[in-house]
Write an enzyme that holds these catalytic residues in place. Structure first.
Site, mmCIF file in Angstrom:
data_model
loop_
_atom_site.group_PDB
_atom_site.id
_atom_site.type_symbol
_atom_site.label_atom_id
_atom_site.label_comp_id
_atom_site.label_asym_id
_atom_site.label_seq_id
_atom_site.Cartn_x
_atom_site.Cartn_y
_atom_site.Cartn_z
ATOM 1 N N GLU A 89 0.883 -1.180 0.000
ATOM 2 C CA GLU A 89 0.000 0.000 0.000
ATOM 3 C C GLU A 89 0.909 1.215 0.000
ATOM 4 O O GLU A 89 1.489 1.564 1.031
ATOM 5 C CB GLU A 89 -0.892 -0.006 1.251
ATOM 6 C CG GLU A 89 -1.821 -1.193 1.366
ATOM 7 C CD GLU A 89 -2.934 -1.183 0.343
ATOM 8 O OE1 GLU A 89 -3.171 -0.140 -0.286
ATOM 9 O OE2 GLU A 89 -3.550 -2.242 0.147
ATOM 10 N N CYS B 215 -2.168 9.390 2.230
ATOM 11 C CA CYS B 215 -1.861 8.701 0.966
ATOM 12 C C CYS B 215 -2.959 8.942 -0.059
ATOM 13 O O CYS B 215 -2.695 9.053 -1.240
ATOM 14 C CB CYS B 215 -1.652 7.209 1.210
ATOM 15 S SG CYS B 215 -3.029 6.415 2.026
HETATM 16 P P1 NDP Z 1 8.378 4.907 4.462
HETATM 17 O O1 NDP Z 1 8.380 4.185 3.182
HETATM 18 O O2 NDP Z 1 9.502 5.814 4.763
HETATM 19 O O3 NDP Z 1 8.293 3.902 5.698
HETATM 20 C C1 NDP Z 1 7.245 2.962 5.842
HETATM 21 C C2 NDP Z 1 7.662 1.903 6.825
HETATM 22 O O4 NDP Z 1 8.717 1.119 6.249
HETATM 23 C C3 NDP Z 1 8.218 2.453 8.132
HETATM 24 O O5 NDP Z 1 7.841 1.615 9.205
HETATM 25 C C4 NDP Z 1 9.717 2.383 7.890
HETATM 26 O O6 NDP Z 1 10.457 2.330 9.074
HETATM 27 C C5 NDP Z 1 9.814 1.072 7.148
HETATM 28 N N1 NDP Z 1 11.038 0.901 6.377
HETATM 29 C C6 NDP Z 1 11.910 1.848 5.932
HETATM 30 N N2 NDP Z 1 12.920 1.267 5.236
HETATM 31 C C7 NDP Z 1 12.675 -0.062 5.237
HETATM 32 C C8 NDP Z 1 13.340 -1.191 4.673
HETATM 33 N N3 NDP Z 1 14.448 -1.061 3.962
HETATM 34 N N4 NDP Z 1 12.817 -2.414 4.875
HETATM 35 C C9 NDP Z 1 11.659 -2.570 5.580
HETATM 36 N N5 NDP Z 1 10.990 -1.540 6.137
HETATM 37 C C10 NDP Z 1 11.486 -0.299 5.964
HETATM 38 O O7 NDP Z 1 6.985 5.674 4.505
HETATM 39 P P2 NDP Z 1 6.474 6.716 5.581
HETATM 40 O O8 NDP Z 1 6.463 6.097 6.936
HETATM 41 O O9 NDP Z 1 7.225 7.986 5.375
HETATM 42 O O10 NDP Z 1 4.948 6.905 5.156
HETATM 43 C C11 NDP Z 1 4.555 7.803 4.178
HETATM 44 C C12 NDP Z 1 4.257 7.070 2.886
HETATM 45 O O11 NDP Z 1 3.290 6.070 3.138
HETATM 46 C C13 NDP Z 1 3.660 7.969 1.844
HETATM 47 O O12 NDP Z 1 4.228 7.698 0.577
HETATM 48 C C14 NDP Z 1 2.182 7.588 1.857
HETATM 49 O O13 NDP Z 1 1.526 7.859 0.652
HETATM 50 C C15 NDP Z 1 2.269 6.125 2.155
HETATM 51 N N6 NDP Z 1 1.013 5.638 2.712
HETATM 52 C C16 NDP Z 1 0.259 4.791 1.959
HETATM 53 C C17 NDP Z 1 -0.970 4.355 2.427
HETATM 54 C C18 NDP Z 1 -1.797 3.411 1.633
HETATM 55 O O14 NDP Z 1 -2.680 2.787 2.223
HETATM 56 N N7 NDP Z 1 -1.601 3.256 0.337
HETATM 57 C C19 NDP Z 1 -1.487 4.788 3.729
HETATM 58 C C20 NDP Z 1 -0.591 5.642 4.446
HETATM 59 C C21 NDP Z 1 0.621 6.054 3.931
HETATM 60 P P3 NDP Z 1 11.083 3.692 9.666
HETATM 61 O O15 NDP Z 1 9.990 4.690 9.759
HETATM 62 O O16 NDP Z 1 11.551 3.239 10.988
HETATM 63 O O17 NDP Z 1 12.163 4.106 8.702
#
Ligand code: NDP
Length: 504
Positions: free
Chosen positions: A245, A279
């Protein structure tokens, strides 16, 4: 209630990180940065718990999920304060987010049995002697990796559908919202103390990558498109399936016959609520030329009345993730450099950690303010000839998550909604589909794949199991070495009768 926050002295772990209030920078909690071995141990415990949880059966699981739902509502005051503190969003928005999560818990708990339990299917003429059924069995352990923007609603949209389907869950919240993640996990343990059915792993992205590489049976990832690619590469090592997502660049299209006040009201909420960190937020607005100027006036009037802040009267909060402000700044600068104009706000709206509302007009479709996810309180507004042109421009995006159409003519609105290359569309409102638990949620292209919510969301965390039971001896046993040429002739003439008709 005590959350699962473990201090370094309690856990004996050397590496920790702090979660901070984005408005005040006050610390909220200290959390361990879990390494690979710790994540693997937690997944192993989840696997043991999965045997108990799946054997409980539909009724018992439903009772426990309903108890969790009730707990969240009873403690909505505490949880919403924590969401407010950790993300900066207004308290009422935090409460709304929790309410939506509760609606989903209720639906998943009540519908899992109906959607997933065995049901008969017709066997067809070739297998008339068979009784056939399909059922959906749990996968085992699901890893949920969540974002920070809706730290309750978004992960619960995966967690509860996975739990209702009979899986246990290991949840890695964003490094910006570990306290909310910890609260959710602790609250579940209050109502299901027997086994670690829902567990927490905290840390930075690397901890998430350990979870993706672990022995989980599926990863439910919500976050950016760029991170989804990394998670998918990690999942590929074990052929672990994934639901992704990701981000969006959703469009709202206003037809010439639309109710302009309703459209402006929806556009403002869709673009600015949660400081645009949604999002499925509205980022691009396409407006029929005939009503463009009137609509823009209405939009500007509403937007000018809103302001960000940390006080109870503020309309939205600070940017939760400090680095996102750079992206917003760059998009506004690019829009202006390409010939766009700021109708409300502009580069001066950036006052870290806050960003005031910004309306950008006349921005070329090639600017990254139009092509890339901004994730801030900004919107571009562009005139189009009609709904069809609006749809064409909306579809010229690598994202395909949500979208909205405002049109009085029902048929035209529905036609445009269907034509949008997105997983979800609201007609004459914004974001409404997220509040309907029976509706699947997800996108395509750079917005990801797979579905959470609804019956599709339950099946996403299950594996289909097909069973045939021979009820009587077949008239002709085709799958036996005792089969004769005569048997084959019989079946071929039957097949020709049934399927051999010429179609023009
Ligand atoms: P990120 O992609 O930065 O992070 C998402 C999650 O992935 C966090 O828990 C992060 O941990 C983790 N993560 C980061 N790097 C890795 C890796 N290499 N391997 C595994 N996990 C990893 O997104 P954001 O948290 O900044 O969220 C914003 C984004 O989410 C926007 O693009 C938004 O559009 C999208 N979004 C989509 C939704 C949907 O339903 N389609 C709903 C809500 C948001 P950490 O934070 O600790 O780095």
């Amino acid at each position: 209630m005590v959350t699962t926050v473990r201090t370094p002295s309690q856990s004996g772990l050397a590496r920790t990180f702090d979660s901070l209030n984005p408005a005040t920078s006050e610390p909220i909690g200290t959390f361990p940065i879990l390494g690979e071995d710790e994540v693997n141990d937690i997944v192993a415990r989840a696997r043991e718990a999965a045997t108990w949880w799946s054997a409980l059966g539909w009724k018992e699981r439903q009772l426990r999920l309903m108890a969790w739902k009730s707990y969240l509502i009873r403690y909505i005051g505490r949880l919403s304060e924590l969401v407010h503190a950790e993300t900066g969003k207004p308290l009422a928005d935090a409460q709304l987010e929790i309410l939506l999560a509760v609606v989903h818990i209720d639906w998943a708990a009540k519908n899992a049995r109906k959607v997933l339990s065995p049901h008969k299917v017709r066997s067809g003429i070739v297998a008339l002697n068979q009784a056939s059924s399909v059922e959906y069995q749990p996968l085992g352990v699901v890893g949920v990796i969540g974002p920070w923007n809706y730290p309750v609603f978004t992960p619960v949209g995966s967690i509860v559908y996975a739990l209702a389907a009979g899986n246990t869950v290991v949840f890695k919240p964003s490094e910006f919202t570990p306290a909310v993640g910890g609260w959710l996990v602790s609250s579940f343990a209050e109502v299901v103390p027997d086994y670690p059915v829902l567990q927490l792993v905290t840390g930075y992205g690397e901890t998430g990558s350990f979870l993706a590489r672990s022995a989980v049976d599926k990863i439910a990832f919500t976050g950016s498109t760029a991170t989804a690619k990394k998670v998918m590469a990690a999942c590929a090592e074990n052929l672990t399936p994934m639901v992704a997502e990701c981000g969006g660049k959703d469009a709202l299209i206003v037809s010439a016959d639309a109710n302009l006040d309703a459209a402006a009201d929806g556009a403002v909420w869709g673009a600015l609520s949660n400081a645009g960190q949604t999002c499925i937020g509205v980022e691009r607005i396409y407006v029929a030329q005939d009503i463009y100027h009137t609509f823009l006036e209405k939009l500007a009037e509403r937007v000018s009345a809103l302001r960000p802040g940390d006080d109870r009267e503020a309309d939205y909060g600070p940017m939760t993730m400090p680095s996102q402000v750079d992206v917003i700044e760059q998009h506004i600068a690019d829009a202006m450099a390409c010939g766009g104009r700021a109708v409300v706000g502009g580069l001066g709206s950036i006052r870290r950690p806050y960003v005031g509302p910004v309306i950008l007009a006349d921005v070329p479709e090639t600017s990254n303010a139009v092509t890339d996810e901004t994730f801030g309180p900004t919107m571009t507004v562009t005139p189009v000839a009609d709904l069809a042109e609006g749809v064409r421009l909306a579809n010229a995006s690598r994202y395909g998550l949500g979208g909205s159409i405002f049109a009085k003519n029902k048929k035209a609105g529905l036609q445009a909604a269907r034509a949008l290359h997105s997983g979800m569309t609201s007609i004459n409102s914004v974001i409404s589909y997220a509040s309907v638990p029976a509706l699947p949620f997800g996108g395509s292209g750079a917005s990801g794949f797979g579905r959470i919510h609804g019956a599709d969301g339950l099946r996403e965390f299950s594996k289909a199991k097909s069973i045939t039971r021979q009820r009587m001896k077949p008239m002709v046993n085709l799958t036996s070495f005792s089969r004769t040429d005569k048997d084959m002739k019989k079946i071929l003439s039957l097949a020709t009768m049934m399927h051999g008709k010429r179609y023009k």
